[in-house]
Scaffold this active site. Structure first.
Site, PDB file in Angstrom:
ATOM      1  N   ASP A  13     -95.533 -52.063 -41.010  1.00 21.25           N
ATOM      2  CA  ASP A  13     -95.738 -51.017 -39.996  1.00 21.25           C
ATOM      3  C   ASP A  13     -97.010 -51.225 -39.182  1.00 21.25           C
ATOM      4  O   ASP A  13     -97.532 -50.288 -38.586  1.00 21.25           O
ATOM      5  CB  ASP A  13     -95.794 -49.608 -40.630  1.00 21.25           C
ATOM      6  CG  ASP A  13     -94.635 -49.306 -41.555  1.00 21.25           C
ATOM      7  OD1 ASP A  13     -93.524 -49.760 -41.253  1.00 21.25           O
ATOM      8  OD2 ASP A  13     -94.848 -48.633 -42.572  1.00 21.25           O
ATOM      9  N   HIS A  43     -88.788 -54.233 -36.557  1.00 19.75           N
ATOM     10  CA  HIS A  43     -89.892 -54.439 -35.623  1.00 19.75           C
ATOM     11  C   HIS A  43     -89.545 -53.762 -34.299  1.00 19.75           C
ATOM     12  O   HIS A  43     -88.439 -53.916 -33.788  1.00 19.75           O
ATOM     13  CB  HIS A  43     -90.154 -55.925 -35.427  1.00 19.75           C
ATOM     14  CG  HIS A  43     -90.737 -56.582 -36.638  1.00 19.75           C
ATOM     15  ND1 HIS A  43     -91.031 -57.929 -36.698  1.00 19.75           N
ATOM     16  CD2 HIS A  43     -91.109 -56.064 -37.828  1.00 19.75           C
ATOM     17  CE1 HIS A  43     -91.556 -58.210 -37.884  1.00 19.75           C
ATOM     18  NE2 HIS A  43     -91.595 -57.107 -38.583  1.00 19.75           N
ATOM     19  N   GLY A 322    -101.348 -49.054 -26.428  1.00 17.76           N
ATOM     20  CA  GLY A 322    -100.239 -48.223 -25.968  1.00 17.76           C
ATOM     21  C   GLY A 322     -98.921 -48.813 -26.422  1.00 17.76           C
ATOM     22  O   GLY A 322     -98.868 -49.929 -26.942  1.00 17.76           O
TER      23      GLY A 322
END
Length: 332
Positions: A13, A43, A322
């Site tokens: 993760d 993913h 982001g």
């Protein structure tokens, strides 16, 4: 590069998919090859507002010039693989090693039992039982599956040939260092080794072929399933900090904790890290969102990165700011 191995530094993760997708676009490798366990690792990356989740193919699918390979050590669920090939229209550039093991429905059923799914907290995707059958020499191989016949080749030969001709190869690991069967908190681990050495073994390259090892960390730690998690915070606190997340394969809530320097130092040693990536800095410092130049980061965010670099002794060459594929500060 030409050969860069990317692995997770914590419990999975960490954002490896986004980093691989960015590198595939930026560096234009000839080959992206996936090692690791199998479809128990999801993913995720986003591009132009669309989110992609892959569980079998490498996360380089958006680059039409990159061949997508799956190493012999990986377990394959043919149904999932074929859906992903169709999603990326990658029929003519996807190759699966003939020695990949095949997950059957019986493996999935066994994986949902009380011990594996109930106690250990596995994903229930059949990988553990399939790897057990592989060790018992009873597992079916990719070469035996008619629907995969168009995609089967010797992946090790392809990767080594590319490296011998100085082509760029991007090696994608799955899970994280502390889910390794050998180096994680047994029994709360995955069913094989997923450190850099194990990933190289999966695809069939020797250690002298590797130029760089990139270990990916998230700006905080998350973990799905059972097992220890040092300094774990409550669900309420995770929600307050913006750290409340859910797994991409099972949808289960991820447990959360602050960045663990001791685990990161050990992961860097185990994997021989030559560089690190730090993802989701924008979650820690919202003012970082979508910043793509290091000098434009707020001072507290720069200090955070510098503290990590100072403790680990390795440069953070890639910093995620982001969800978009290009929301990366590239300091290479």
């Amino acid at each position: 590069m030409p050969c860069l191995v990317t692995v997770g530094g914590f419990f999975g993760d960490e954002g490896k998919g986004k980093i691989i997708a960015y590198l595939a676009k930026k560096d234009n490798p000839s080959i992206a090859v996936r090692g690791g366990v199998g479809p128990n690792a999801g993913h995720t990356f986003a591009h132009e507002g669309k989110e992609y989740k892959v569980r079998m193919l490498p996360s380089a699918g958006l680059n039409p010039a990159t061949r997508l390979l799956i190493g012999a050590g990986v377990l394959v669920n043919p149904q999932i693989l074929l859906k992903e090939i169709a999603m990326f229209q990658a029929d003519d550039r996807t190759y699966v090693d003939a020695q990949c093991g095949i997950i059957e429905q019986a493996h999935i059923d066994r994986d949902k039992g009380e011990h594996l799914n109930g106690k250990i907290g596995t994903t229930g995707t059949g990988t553990g039982p399939a790897n057990a059958d592989r060790a018992l020499r009873t597992l079916r191989m990719a070469r035996d599956v008619p629907e995969l016949s168009l995609y089967v080749e010797d992946v090790s030969n392809s990767v080594n040939y590319a490296l011998e001709n100085n082509e760029k190869v991007l090696v994608e690991g799955t899970q994280g260092t502390y889910l390794s069967l050998f180096h994680g908190g047994y029994p709360f681990v995955t069913s094989k080794d997923v450190t850099a050495s194990g990933i190289c073994s999966d695809i069939g390259i020797g250690p002298k072929k590797v130029d760089d090892v990139l270990v990916v960390y998230k700006a905080y730690v998350t973990r799905v399933g059972g097992g220890p998690l040092q300094n774990e915070i409550s669900e309420e606190e995770a929600k307050k900090r913006g750290w409340l997340e859910f797994g991409s394969v099972t949808g289960r809530q991820r447990r959360a904790a602050p960045f663990d320097f001791d685990l990161a130092k050990k992961a860097n040693r185990i994997n021989s890290a030559t560089q690190i990536a730090v993802t989701k800095l924008d979650v820690m410092f919202p003012a970082c969102a979508r910043v793509r130049q290091y000098e434009k980061l707020p001072a507290d965010a720069r200090r955070y990165i510098e503290d990590i670099e100072g403790e680990l002794g390795v440069k953070a060459t890639l910093i995620g700011t982001g969800p978009e594929l290009d929301d990366v500060i590239d300091r290479r």
